[in-house]
Design a protein around this motif. Structure first.
Motif, PDB file in Angstrom:
ATOM      1  N   SER A 106       0.829  -1.202   0.000  1.00 20.33           N
ATOM      2  CA  SER A 106       0.000   0.000   0.000  1.00 20.33           C
ATOM      3  C   SER A 106       0.869   1.261   0.000  1.00 20.33           C
ATOM      4  CB  SER A 106      -0.929  -0.011   1.218  1.00 20.33           C
ATOM      5  OG  SER A 106      -1.721   1.134   1.244  1.00 20.33           O
ATOM      6  N   ALA A 107       1.974   1.232   0.736  1.00 14.96           N
ATOM      7  CA  ALA A 107       2.886   2.380   0.770  1.00 14.96           C
ATOM      8  C   ALA A 107       3.540   2.604  -0.594  1.00 14.96           C
ATOM      9  CB  ALA A 107       3.948   2.188   1.842  1.00 14.96           C
ATOM     10  N   LEU A 108       3.850   1.519  -1.309  1.00 12.13           N
ATOM     11  CA  LEU A 108       4.407   1.661  -2.660  1.00 12.13           C
ATOM     12  C   LEU A 108       3.397   2.329  -3.586  1.00 12.13           C
ATOM     13  CD1 LEU A 108       6.189  -1.769  -3.322  1.00 12.13           C
ATOM     14  CD2 LEU A 108       7.144   0.322  -2.360  1.00 12.13           C
ATOM     15  N   VAL A 109       2.140   1.915  -3.478  1.00 13.19           N
ATOM     16  CA  VAL A 109       1.085   2.517  -4.301  1.00 13.19           C
ATOM     17  C   VAL A 109       0.908   3.991  -3.940  1.00 13.19           C
ATOM     18  CG1 VAL A 109      -1.378   2.466  -4.865  1.00 13.19           C
ATOM     19  CG2 VAL A 109      -0.078   0.327  -4.722  1.00 13.19           C
ATOM     20  N   ALA A 110       0.937   4.310  -2.639  1.00 19.52           N
ATOM     21  CA  ALA A 110       0.822   5.710  -2.206  1.00 19.52           C
ATOM     22  C   ALA A 110       1.989   6.537  -2.744  1.00 19.52           C
ATOM     23  CB  ALA A 110       0.763   5.787  -0.682  1.00 19.52           C
ATOM     24  N   ALA A 111       3.192   5.965  -2.735  1.00 21.97           N
ATOM     25  CA  ALA A 111       4.361   6.670  -3.269  1.00 21.97           C
ATOM     26  C   ALA A 111       4.202   6.891  -4.774  1.00 21.97           C
ATOM     27  CB  ALA A 111       5.632   5.886  -2.977  1.00 21.97           C
ATOM     28  N   PHE A 112       3.683   5.881  -5.476  1.00 20.95           N
ATOM     29  CA  PHE A 112       3.425   6.001  -6.911  1.00 20.95           C
ATOM     30  C   PHE A 112       2.444   7.141  -7.186  1.00 20.95           C
ATOM     31  CE2 PHE A 112       0.874   5.122 -10.635  1.00 20.95           C
ATOM     32  CZ  PHE A 112       1.823   4.828 -11.606  1.00 20.95           C
ATOM     33  N   GLN A 113       1.368   7.187  -6.404  1.00 26.36           N
ATOM     34  CA  GLN A 113       0.354   8.223  -6.592  1.00 26.36           C
ATOM     35  C   GLN A 113       0.900   9.609  -6.250  1.00 26.36           C
ATOM     36  OE1 GLN A 113      -2.634   6.449  -4.090  1.00 26.36           O
ATOM     37  NE2 GLN A 113      -3.703   5.540  -5.841  1.00 26.36           N
ATOM     38  N   ALA A 150       9.769  -9.632  -3.180  1.00 27.33           N
ATOM     39  CA  ALA A 150       9.033  -8.414  -3.557  1.00 27.33           C
ATOM     40  C   ALA A 150       8.366  -8.594  -4.915  1.00 27.33           C
ATOM     41  CB  ALA A 150       9.975  -7.208  -3.563  1.00 27.33           C
ATOM     42  N   HIS A 151       9.066  -9.218  -5.860  1.00 27.05           N
ATOM     43  CA  HIS A 151       8.498  -9.453  -7.188  1.00 27.05           C
ATOM     44  C   HIS A 151       7.241 -10.313  -7.075  1.00 27.05           C
ATOM     45  CE1 HIS A 151       8.107 -11.331 -11.187  1.00 27.05           C
ATOM     46  NE2 HIS A 151       8.577 -10.152 -11.623  1.00 27.05           N
ATOM     47  N   ARG A 152       7.326 -11.350  -6.274  1.00 26.34           N
ATOM     48  CA  ARG A 152       6.181 -12.256  -6.093  1.00 26.34           C
ATOM     49  C   ARG A 152       4.988 -11.507  -5.496  1.00 26.34           C
ATOM     50  NH1 ARG A 152       3.549 -16.804  -7.580  1.00 26.34           N
ATOM     51  NH2 ARG A 152       2.553 -17.801  -5.834  1.00 26.34           N
ATOM     52  N   GLN A 153       5.240 -10.652  -4.504  1.00 29.32           N
ATOM     53  CA  GLN A 153       4.156  -9.892  -3.877  1.00 29.32           C
ATOM     54  C   GLN A 153       3.514  -8.931  -4.883  1.00 29.32           C
ATOM     55  OE1 GLN A 153       3.906 -12.077  -1.545  1.00 29.32           O
ATOM     56  NE2 GLN A 153       3.300 -10.533  -0.077  1.00 29.32           N
ATOM     57  N   LEU A 154       4.316  -8.292  -5.701  1.00 31.21           N
ATOM     58  CA  LEU A 154       3.772  -7.376  -6.714  1.00 31.21           C
ATOM     59  C   LEU A 154       2.985  -8.153  -7.772  1.00 31.21           C
ATOM     60  CD1 LEU A 154       6.763  -4.904  -7.146  1.00 31.21           C
ATOM     61  CD2 LEU A 154       4.570  -4.457  -6.004  1.00 31.21           C
ATOM     62  N   TRP A 155       3.464  -9.337  -8.112  1.00 28.88           N
ATOM     63  CA  TRP A 155       2.772 -10.162  -9.094  1.00 28.88           C
ATOM     64  C   TRP A 155       1.433 -10.643  -8.545  1.00 28.88           C
ATOM     65  CZ3 TRP A 155       1.440 -15.416  -9.184  1.00 28.88           C
ATOM     66  CH2 TRP A 155       0.959 -15.875 -10.412  1.00 28.88           C
ATOM     67  N   THR A 178      -0.431  -9.374  -6.284  1.00 25.33           N
ATOM     68  CA  THR A 178      -1.389  -8.279  -6.108  1.00 25.33           C
ATOM     69  C   THR A 178      -1.781  -7.623  -7.432  1.00 25.33           C
ATOM     70  OG1 THR A 178       0.431  -6.717  -5.717  1.00 25.33           O
ATOM     71  CG2 THR A 178      -0.592  -7.735  -3.777  1.00 25.33           C
ATOM     72  N   GLY A 179      -1.177  -8.066  -8.530  1.00 26.14           N
ATOM     73  CA  GLY A 179      -1.509  -7.508  -9.840  1.00 26.14           C
ATOM     74  C   GLY A 179      -0.909  -6.134 -10.090  1.00 26.14           C
ATOM     75  N   LEU A 214       1.802  -1.695 -12.975  1.00 28.33           N
ATOM     76  CA  LEU A 214       1.801  -0.324 -12.459  1.00 28.33           C
ATOM     77  C   LEU A 214       3.219   0.191 -12.261  1.00 28.33           C
ATOM     78  CD1 LEU A 214      -0.005   2.013 -11.269  1.00 28.33           C
ATOM     79  CD2 LEU A 214       0.421   0.952  -9.047  1.00 28.33           C
ATOM     80  N   PHE A 215       4.100  -0.701 -11.827  1.00 29.06           N
ATOM     81  CA  PHE A 215       5.463  -0.310 -11.494  1.00 29.06           C
ATOM     82  C   PHE A 215       6.469  -0.608 -12.601  1.00 29.06           C
ATOM     83  CE2 PHE A 215       3.505  -0.804  -7.257  1.00 29.06           C
ATOM     84  CZ  PHE A 215       3.707   0.478  -6.805  1.00 29.06           C
ATOM     85  N   GLY A 216       6.001  -0.802 -13.838  1.00 31.37           N
ATOM     86  CA  GLY A 216       6.904  -0.936 -14.965  1.00 31.37           C
ATOM     87  C   GLY A 216       7.295  -2.351 -15.344  1.00 31.37           C
ATOM     88  N   ASN A 217       6.596  -3.360 -14.834  1.00 31.04           N
ATOM     89  CA  ASN A 217       6.878  -4.765 -15.141  1.00 31.04           C
ATOM     90  C   ASN A 217       8.338  -5.153 -14.935  1.00 31.04           C
ATOM     91  OD1 ASN A 217       4.337  -5.888 -15.842  1.00 31.04           O
ATOM     92  ND2 ASN A 217       4.404  -4.736 -17.758  1.00 31.04           N
ATOM     93  N   PRO A 218       8.907  -4.880 -13.770  1.00 32.42           N
ATOM     94  CA  PRO A 218      10.320  -5.220 -13.556  1.00 32.42           C
ATOM     95  C   PRO A 218      10.539  -6.725 -13.467  1.00 32.42           C
ATOM     96  CG  PRO A 218       9.305  -4.619 -11.483  1.00 32.42           C
ATOM     97  CD  PRO A 218       8.271  -4.362 -12.561  1.00 32.42           C
ATOM     98  N   GLU A 219      11.691  -7.152 -13.927  1.00 27.99           N
ATOM     99  CA  GLU A 219      12.100  -8.546 -13.774  1.00 27.99           C
ATOM    100  C   GLU A 219      12.667  -8.719 -12.371  1.00 27.99           C
ATOM    101  OE1 GLU A 219      11.841 -11.193 -15.883  1.00 27.99           O
ATOM    102  OE2 GLU A 219      10.609  -9.853 -17.103  1.00 27.99           O
ATOM    103  N   PRO A 220      12.538  -9.910 -11.788  1.00 26.46           N
ATOM    104  CA  PRO A 220      13.126 -10.117 -10.455  1.00 26.46           C
ATOM    105  C   PRO A 220      14.641 -10.018 -10.509  1.00 26.46           C
ATOM    106  CG  PRO A 220      12.259 -12.178 -11.321  1.00 26.46           C
ATOM    107  CD  PRO A 220      11.862 -11.099 -12.276  1.00 26.46           C
TER     108      PRO A 220
END
Length: 119
Positions: A63-70, A88-93, A95-96, A100-106
């Motif tokens: 949620s903090a990452l999304v708030a920082a993005f916004q 972190a990659h798994r958690q972002l994956w 949560t869908g 949003l964060f640029g589709n980074p590779e792990p």
């Protein structure tokens, strides 16, 4: 484990924010504050959130990452995630939010599996 955050300026006016440790309910606000501080200090063209040293991130951290993005988006600054740890990659994956964060590779930390074995 505690969270530490380092910031640096990359080529041009790109800023890198690099948290290390666990991002959880106790310290997730620090991510948003680090991004806010960079926005207040100037107008970077992009903020890269380097998550290679993040060992754990919970839902409050996400949620903090999304708030920082916004927060960055309101200032017309692009925020992307770079080099996410496998966790972190798994958690972002899950949560869908990878897109949003640029589709980074792990981040390949030496324990990476061959691409054919990844799913």
């Amino acid at each position: 484990m505690t969270l530490s955050i380092m910031t640096s300026t990359l080529a041009g006016d790109v800023v890198e924010v690099s948290p290390s440790g666990e991002i959880d309910v106790e310290n997730a606000y620090e991510i948003r504050e680090a991004v806010a501080a960079q926005l207040a200090a100037g107008h970077p063209s992009r903020i890269e959130l380097n998550l290679e040293n993040v060992t754990f991130i919970d839902s409050v951290g996400i949620s903090a990452l999304v708030a920082a993005f916004q927060l960055a988006a309101v200032s017309d600054v692009k925020l992307i995630v770079t080099r996410p740890s496998r966790f972190a990659h798994r958690q972002l994956w899950v949560t869908g939010l990878l897109g949003l964060f640029g589709n980074p590779e792990p981040f390949a930390d030496g324990t990476a599996q061959p691409a054919a074995a990844q799913s």
